[in-house]
Design a protein around this motif. Structure first.
Motif, PDB file in Angstrom:
ATOM      1  N   SER A  95       0.860  -1.180   0.000  1.00 18.54           N
ATOM      2  CA  SER A  95       0.000   0.000   0.000  1.00 18.54           C
ATOM      3  C   SER A  95       0.894   1.228   0.000  1.00 18.54           C
ATOM      4  CB  SER A  95      -0.944   0.019   1.208  1.00 18.54           C
ATOM      5  OG  SER A  95      -0.224   0.288   2.385  1.00 18.54           O
ATOM      6  N   ALA A  96       0.312   2.351  -0.397  1.00 21.42           N
ATOM      7  CA  ALA A  96       1.077   3.579  -0.489  1.00 21.42           C
ATOM      8  C   ALA A  96       0.286   4.741   0.087  1.00 21.42           C
ATOM      9  CB  ALA A  96       1.444   3.861  -1.940  1.00 21.42           C
ATOM     10  N   SER A  97       1.027   5.639   0.688  1.00 18.91           N
ATOM     11  CA  SER A  97       0.413   6.833   1.266  1.00 18.91           C
ATOM     12  C   SER A  97       1.173   8.052   0.766  1.00 18.91           C
ATOM     13  CB  SER A  97       0.460   6.760   2.795  1.00 18.91           C
ATOM     14  OG  SER A  97       0.078   7.978   3.377  1.00 18.91           O
ATOM     15  N   SER A  98       0.427   9.090   0.394  1.00 13.57           N
ATOM     16  CA  SER A  98       1.086  10.290  -0.120  1.00 13.57           C
ATOM     17  C   SER A  98       1.602  11.176   1.000  1.00 13.57           C
ATOM     18  CB  SER A  98       0.109  11.096  -0.979  1.00 13.57           C
ATOM     19  OG  SER A  98      -0.936  11.616  -0.151  1.00 13.57           O
ATOM     20  N   GLY A  99       1.075  10.914   2.219  1.00 20.30           N
ATOM     21  CA  GLY A  99       1.491  11.740   3.342  1.00 20.30           C
ATOM     22  C   GLY A  99       0.600  12.937   3.568  1.00 20.30           C
ATOM     23  N   HIS A 100      -0.228  13.284   2.547  1.00 18.09           N
ATOM     24  CA  HIS A 100      -1.133  14.423   2.725  1.00 18.09           C
ATOM     25  C   HIS A 100      -2.309  14.044   3.616  1.00 18.09           C
ATOM     26  CE1 HIS A 100       1.103  16.825  -0.075  1.00 18.09           C
ATOM     27  NE2 HIS A 100       0.991  15.917  -1.003  1.00 18.09           N
ATOM     28  N   THR A 101      -2.692  12.773   3.535  1.00 17.77           N
ATOM     29  CA  THR A 101      -3.692  12.247   4.464  1.00 17.77           C
ATOM     30  C   THR A 101      -3.126  10.958   5.007  1.00 17.77           C
ATOM     31  OG1 THR A 101      -4.883  10.770   2.964  1.00 17.77           O
ATOM     32  CG2 THR A 101      -5.486  13.102   2.922  1.00 17.77           C
ATOM     33  N   TYR A 102      -3.816  10.358   5.918  1.00 22.76           N
ATOM     34  CA  TYR A 102      -3.351   9.084   6.445  1.00 22.76           C
ATOM     35  C   TYR A 102      -3.944   7.910   5.675  1.00 22.76           C
ATOM     36  CZ  TYR A 102      -1.233  11.496  10.362  1.00 22.76           C
ATOM     37  OH  TYR A 102      -0.446  12.292  11.137  1.00 22.76           O
ATOM     38  N   GLU A 103      -4.655   8.169   4.574  1.00 17.36           N
ATOM     39  CA  GLU A 103      -5.261   7.090   3.815  1.00 17.36           C
ATOM     40  C   GLU A 103      -4.197   6.299   3.061  1.00 17.36           C
ATOM     41  OE1 GLU A 103      -9.283   9.747   3.047  1.00 17.36           O
ATOM     42  OE2 GLU A 103      -8.247   8.823   1.368  1.00 17.36           O
TER      43      GLU A 103
END
Lengths: 115, 111
Positions: A95-103
């Motif tokens: 999975s990957a997260s952009s860091g802008h949200t925790y999604e």
């Protein structure tokens, strides 16, 4: 948006060989990528967390020398299963997260079978 | 590893019925997420909850973040055959990005 791909989708290898699985974020930059393992009819278990350009953080009980993780760019992380054994056969999901949200956005998974 | 308790473990319902499932934890989370997983695929995010007490809808799906921050529920109204799959809750630990997944609820919908 937020598409994550994995390659290969399935792989069969012989015991003792190594297998590399790629995880790519296609339309966003992933500051953090996660690797999970899922056995049949079970939930997802986090194996490790990787941030671009730094060493991965492994969960307790996960052998870092056996499951090598590299996060060389903001769109690619790789998991290498070294000296694979039949008990490593599982469904591996990143999975990957952009860091802008925790999604977190998940890839389609890679089914590994070690014979 | 740590897991969240989900119930029920499985459900067999008729098309058109409403469904409710919940997730509980002994730990406090600052974010709750609900995912659906089809066989042989990765989980797909359904709903994300960020505040205690928050109630959020996404089409026929409604989820709530428990006021104690230790539980969440997901409702599906007027179920259809394509709702079949495994539903996972996931809690996000305070100040980290790590997700702790629930044990899953397997949903079967009969026409």
């Amino acid at each position: 948006g937020a598409v994550v791909s994995q390659h290969p989708s399935w792989v069969i290898c012989k015991s003792g060989t190594s297998v590399k699985i790629e995880c790519r974020s296609l339309d966003f930059q992933a500051t953090t990528m996660f690797w999970y393992r899922q056995f049949p009819k079970q939930s997802l278990m986090l194996m490790a967390t990787s941030n671009e350009g730094s060493k991965a953080t492994y969960e307790q009980g996960v052998e870092k020398d056996k499951f090598l993780i590299n996060h060389a760019s903001l769109t690619l992380s790789t998991l290498t299963v070294t000296s694979a054994h039949p008990e490593d056969s599982s469904f591996y999901i990143c999975s990957a997260s952009s860091g802008h949200t925790y999604e977190q956005y998940f890839g389609p998974g890679t089914r590994l079978t070690v014979t | 590893g740590q897991q969240l308790n989900q119930s029920p473990q499985s459900m067999f319902i008729q098309e058109g019925e409403d469904v409710s499932m919940n997730c509980t934890s002994s730990s406090i989370f600052n974010t709750w997420l609900w995912y659906k997983q089809d066989p042989g695929e990765g989980p797909v995010l359904l709903i994300a909850l960020y505040k205690a007490g928050e109630l959020t809808s996404n089409g026929r799906l409604t989820a709530q973040f428990g006021i104690t921050r230790k539980d969440s529920f997901l409702n599906i109204s007027a179920s259809i055959p394509s709702d079949v799959g495994i539903y996972f809750c996931a809690g996000q630990l305070d100040n980290t990005d790590k997700l702790i997944f629930g044990t899953g609820t397997r949903l079967q919908v009969f026409p």
